[in-house]
Write a protein that holds these residues in place. Structure first.
Motif, PDB file in Angstrom:
ATOM      1  N   ILE A  91       0.862  -1.183   0.000  1.00 24.26           N
ATOM      2  CA  ILE A  91       0.000   0.000   0.000  1.00 24.26           C
ATOM      3  C   ILE A  91       0.897   1.232   0.000  1.00 24.26           C
ATOM      4  CG2 ILE A  91      -1.718   1.319   1.299  1.00 24.26           C
ATOM      5  CD1 ILE A  91      -2.712  -1.325   2.458  1.00 24.26           C
ATOM      6  N   LEU A  92       0.657   2.141  -0.926  1.00 23.66           N
ATOM      7  CA  LEU A  92       1.450   3.371  -0.986  1.00 23.66           C
ATOM      8  C   LEU A  92       0.843   4.412  -0.049  1.00 23.66           C
ATOM      9  CD1 LEU A  92       2.211   3.745  -4.811  1.00 23.66           C
ATOM     10  CD2 LEU A  92       3.520   2.563  -3.046  1.00 23.66           C
ATOM     11  N   GLU A  93       1.625   4.815   0.946  1.00 24.56           N
ATOM     12  CA  GLU A  93       1.165   5.801   1.926  1.00 24.56           C
ATOM     13  C   GLU A  93       1.699   7.178   1.571  1.00 24.56           C
ATOM     14  OE1 GLU A  93      -0.901   5.191   4.244  1.00 24.56           O
ATOM     15  OE2 GLU A  93      -0.871   3.020   4.562  1.00 24.56           O
ATOM     16  N   THR A  96       5.542   9.054   1.823  1.00 24.26           N
ATOM     17  CA  THR A  96       6.644   8.091   1.753  1.00 24.26           C
ATOM     18  C   THR A  96       7.365   8.251   0.409  1.00 24.26           C
ATOM     19  OG1 THR A  96       5.237   6.368   0.793  1.00 24.26           O
ATOM     20  CG2 THR A  96       5.392   6.453   3.199  1.00 24.26           C
ATOM     21  N   PRO A  97       8.630   7.828   0.332  1.00 22.17           N
ATOM     22  CA  PRO A  97       9.375   7.944  -0.932  1.00 22.17           C
ATOM     23  C   PRO A  97       8.688   7.232  -2.097  1.00 22.17           C
ATOM     24  CG  PRO A  97      10.894   7.510   0.870  1.00 22.17           C
ATOM     25  CD  PRO A  97       9.510   7.375   1.438  1.00 22.17           C
ATOM     26  N   PHE A  98       8.083   6.073  -1.831  1.00 18.79           N
ATOM     27  CA  PHE A  98       7.405   5.352  -2.904  1.00 18.79           C
ATOM     28  C   PHE A  98       6.231   6.155  -3.447  1.00 18.79           C
ATOM     29  CE2 PHE A  98       8.452   0.532  -2.679  1.00 18.79           C
ATOM     30  CZ  PHE A  98       9.801   0.842  -2.804  1.00 18.79           C
ATOM     31  N   TYR A  99       5.451   6.740  -2.540  1.00 24.20           N
ATOM     32  CA  TYR A  99       4.283   7.516  -2.959  1.00 24.20           C
ATOM     33  C   TYR A  99       4.704   8.739  -3.765  1.00 24.20           C
ATOM     34  CZ  TYR A  99      -0.236   9.906  -2.671  1.00 24.20           C
ATOM     35  OH  TYR A  99      -1.417  10.543  -2.971  1.00 24.20           O
ATOM     36  N   ARG A 105       5.340   4.692  -8.777  1.00 23.62           N
ATOM     37  CA  ARG A 105       3.890   4.581  -8.917  1.00 23.62           C
ATOM     38  C   ARG A 105       3.514   4.020 -10.283  1.00 23.62           C
ATOM     39  NH1 ARG A 105       3.266   9.848  -6.793  1.00 23.62           N
ATOM     40  NH2 ARG A 105       2.139  10.492  -8.666  1.00 23.62           N
ATOM     41  N   GLY A 106       4.316   4.357 -11.284  1.00 22.81           N
ATOM     42  CA  GLY A 106       4.043   3.862 -12.626  1.00 22.81           C
ATOM     43  C   GLY A 106       4.349   2.387 -12.799  1.00 22.81           C
ATOM     44  N   GLN A 107       5.101   1.805 -11.857  1.00 22.13           N
ATOM     45  CA  GLN A 107       5.471   0.391 -11.954  1.00 22.13           C
ATOM     46  C   GLN A 107       4.583  -0.522 -11.101  1.00 22.13           C
ATOM     47  OE1 GLN A 107       9.572   0.448 -10.725  1.00 22.13           O
ATOM     48  NE2 GLN A 107      10.330   1.054 -12.748  1.00 22.13           N
ATOM     49  N   ILE A 108       3.677   0.080 -10.319  1.00 22.04           N
ATOM     50  CA  ILE A 108       2.796  -0.720  -9.469  1.00 22.04           C
ATOM     51  C   ILE A 108       1.824  -1.513 -10.338  1.00 22.04           C
ATOM     52  CG2 ILE A 108       0.982  -0.612  -7.705  1.00 22.04           C
ATOM     53  CD1 ILE A 108       3.700   0.018  -6.602  1.00 22.04           C
ATOM     54  N   PRO A 109       1.656  -2.808 -10.105  1.00 20.14           N
ATOM     55  CA  PRO A 109       0.706  -3.602 -10.905  1.00 20.14           C
ATOM     56  C   PRO A 109      -0.700  -3.004 -10.854  1.00 20.14           C
ATOM     57  CG  PRO A 109       2.072  -5.033  -9.547  1.00 20.14           C
ATOM     58  CD  PRO A 109       2.364  -3.629  -9.107  1.00 20.14           C
ATOM     59  N   ASP A 110      -1.440  -3.147 -11.958  1.00 17.55           N
ATOM     60  CA  ASP A 110      -2.797  -2.597 -11.993  1.00 17.55           C
ATOM     61  C   ASP A 110      -3.720  -3.392 -11.062  1.00 17.55           C
ATOM     62  OD1 ASP A 110      -3.775  -4.934 -13.377  1.00 17.55           O
ATOM     63  OD2 ASP A 110      -3.018  -4.087 -15.245  1.00 17.55           O
TER      64      ASP A 110
END
Length: 275
Positions: A91-93, A96-99, A105-110
């Motif tokens: 889960i992207l919060e 956070t660096p990921f968010y 974000r573009g690599q997160i599976p649909d």
């Protein structure tokens, strides 16, 4: 090996190892400091040291992760025969660096792929002999995590060490996170605590329902009444009836639980139990 043998000697009887993925590229993207081979070495040494109760943590929906890679991870882990497996979807919060990273974000599976990963988790682990007893946790018979069940059942617990959290006498608190301050007064535990919060009856009702419904067995209607001196129907009757009519909650004797369809939208349902 020396550490593992020492853990056994002092009475530690269960290990939880945060693998996340058997794919080194996924681990690198996550910022993990271990590789698959390092995990495998640690796991084998833990067995040699005498540990017969081991959990492995996995994650799905990772940046760049494909369904086939995740299935490979699941099958690889079941071949090691750990007693317990936890698998959580990333889960992207916010904050956070990921968010904050458009690349990540573009690599997160649909959503469809993430959903298939969730379904494959249940299918593959149950086929391998692991029973799901909580939304994201699977165990061999008798190897359910008593530690986590304590959280979901509202059992008091004490955390020891820097930054450790506790729930005791209806109060939630954590320990000091600064090492110098923590060791300055080792015999005055109250001086080490921060964020001390005493829960009221409303908080405890919410926790009882939201954490308890994470379990496949659900919550006990009788225990709710014993604990709060009021019926569950009086507090939550309208919510329960609505979601039961939608096939998302099931009443079976003394138990109220999420159905398979309810688990799919569990976070939305949990919101309804906030008073």
């Amino acid at each position: 090996m020396e550490k593992l043998e020492t853990y056994r000697e002092i009475g530690i009887n269960r290990l939880s190892i945060g693998l996340q993925s058997s794919d080194d590229q996924c681990l690198k993207v996550l910022g993990r400091i271990h590789t698959w081979e390092q995990f495998l070495q640690n796991y084998e040494q833990a067995r040699q040291a005498g540990f017969s109760n081991i959990n492995i943590d996995l994650m799905s929906g990772l940046p760049g992760q494909t369904l086939s890679e995740y299935i490979h991870t699941l099958k690889t882990i079941t071949s090691l025969h750990p007693e317990h497996i936890s698998s959580y979807s990333l889960i992207l919060e916010e904050g956070t660096p990921f968010y904050d990273s458009e690349t990540i974000r573009g690599q997160i599976p649909d959503e469809d792929t993430d959903r298939k990963m969730y379904e494959k988790t249940k299918e593959i682990l149950e086929d391998a002999g692991y029973a799901r007893y909580e939304i994201s946790n699977y165990a061999r018979p008798g190897k359910e995590c008593r530690h986590n069940l304590g959280y979901w059942d509202g059992t008091p617990y004490l955390g020891f060490g820097l930054g450790a959290s506790s729930y005791y006498n209806y109060a939630r608190f954590s320990n000091e996170r600064n090492m110098d301050s923590y060791i300055r007064q080792p015999y005055v535990p109250f001086s080490q605590r921060e964020g001390y919060f005493v829960t009221d009856e409303k908080d405890r009702m919410e926790d009882y329902m939201i954490f308890g419904l994470r379990k496949m067995a659900g919550v006990s209607i009788r225990r709710f009444e014993d604990e709060f001196s009021v019926s569950m129907d009086e507090i939550y009757g309208e919510t329960i009836q609505r979601y039961e009519s939608m096939g998302l909650l099931a009443l079976e004797g003394d138990s109220l639980r999420l159905t398979d369809a309810g688990i799919d939208v569990s976070n939305r349902i949990f919101e309804e139990f906030l008073l």
